[in-house]
Design a protein around this motif. Structure first.
Motif, PDB file in Angstrom:
ATOM      1  N   ASP A  63       0.842  -1.191   0.000  1.00 61.10           N
ATOM      2  CA  ASP A  63       0.000   0.000   0.000  1.00 61.10           C
ATOM      3  C   ASP A  63       0.879   1.244   0.000  1.00 61.10           C
ATOM      4  N   MET A  64       0.237   2.383  -0.172  1.00 61.28           N
ATOM      5  CA  MET A  64       0.904   3.673   0.004  1.00 61.28           C
ATOM      6  C   MET A  64       1.074   3.924   1.493  1.00 61.28           C
ATOM      7  N   THR A  65       1.972   4.825   1.836  1.00 59.22           N
ATOM      8  CA  THR A  65       2.107   5.225   3.236  1.00 59.22           C
ATOM      9  C   THR A  65       0.928   6.117   3.616  1.00 59.22           C
ATOM     10  N   SER A  66       0.655   6.222   4.905  1.00 57.24           N
ATOM     11  CA  SER A  66      -0.437   7.085   5.357  1.00 57.24           C
ATOM     12  C   SER A  66      -0.153   8.546   5.017  1.00 57.24           C
ATOM     13  N   LYS A  69      -1.286   9.139   1.491  1.00 51.22           N
ATOM     14  CA  LYS A  69      -2.752   9.183   1.412  1.00 51.22           C
ATOM     15  C   LYS A  69      -3.272  10.542   1.863  1.00 51.22           C
ATOM     16  N   THR A  70      -2.739  11.052   2.965  1.00 50.32           N
ATOM     17  CA  THR A  70      -3.140  12.372   3.455  1.00 50.32           C
ATOM     18  C   THR A  70      -2.800  13.445   2.426  1.00 50.32           C
ATOM     19  N   LEU A  72      -2.547  13.136  -0.808  1.00 51.20           N
ATOM     20  CA  LEU A  72      -3.419  13.057  -1.987  1.00 51.20           C
ATOM     21  C   LEU A  72      -4.759  13.751  -1.742  1.00 51.20           C
ATOM     22  N   SER A  97       2.329   0.862  -4.828  1.00 52.33           N
ATOM     23  CA  SER A  97       2.003   2.261  -4.534  1.00 52.33           C
ATOM     24  C   SER A  97       2.050   3.160  -5.773  1.00 52.33           C
ATOM     25  N   ILE A 101      -1.048   5.580  -6.960  1.00 53.81           N
ATOM     26  CA  ILE A 101      -0.912   7.039  -7.050  1.00 53.81           C
ATOM     27  C   ILE A 101      -1.228   7.486  -8.476  1.00 53.81           C
ATOM     28  N   THR A 104      -4.919   7.410  -9.181  1.00 55.77           N
ATOM     29  CA  THR A 104      -5.591   8.510  -8.491  1.00 55.77           C
ATOM     30  C   THR A 104      -5.408   9.808  -9.265  1.00 55.77           C
TER      31      THR A 104
END
Length: 139
Positions: A63-66, A69-70, A72, A97, A101, A104
């Motif tokens: 997954d992406m890191t938190s 995500k924030t 984005l 990831s 990204i 998105t």
């Protein structure tokens, strides 16, 4: 000359190295590269004034890191519609990831994404001649 923001998350320094090599490629093409850690971007106003955007983060537990995500969610408020974009990641076992990204940016932000697709680089390859070249070509 275009001004490109390369915003990234790096836990161990590997993704930061990719960002630096991608920035070299941007500069080789005659454009300006600005490197920023996503933690230093506090609002959508910090994303104004760029012609293109390249976002990167390591793959962490598939997954992406938190932090990414924030970031984005902040970037979504910046109205990047039609802007040039790209995405990259470093990984040890899997490289999910960068495609997350990239998707998105393409489908949520409606950006004009590079034809190369996302760049996923295994950490063992980053400092090699081939790894450096791949990053520079992506830039």
């Amino acid at each position: 000359m275009k001004k490109i923001l390369i915003a990234y998350v790096s836990r161990t320094g590997n993704t930061e190295k990719i960002a630096e090599y991608v920035a070299e490629g941007v500069r080789f093409s005659g454009n300006e590269a600005v490197l920023k850690k996503v933690a230093d971007i506090k609002s959508e106003k910090d994303l104004e004034g760029y012609d293109g955007y390249i976002f990167g983060c390591p793959t962490y537990h598939r997954d992406m890191t938190s932090g990414m995500k924030t970031f984005l969610f902040i970037a979504e408020k910046a109205n990047l519609l039609g802007k040039m974009g790209g995405a990259f990641c470093s990984y040890t076992h899997s490289g999910e990831s960068a495609p997350m990204i990239f998707d998105t940016m393409q489908f949520v932000f409606k950006m004009d994404m590079v034809d190369l697709g996302p760049l996923s680089l295994k950490e063992a390859v980053i400092g090699t001649k081939e790894g450096i070249q791949a990053c520079q070509e992506y830039g």
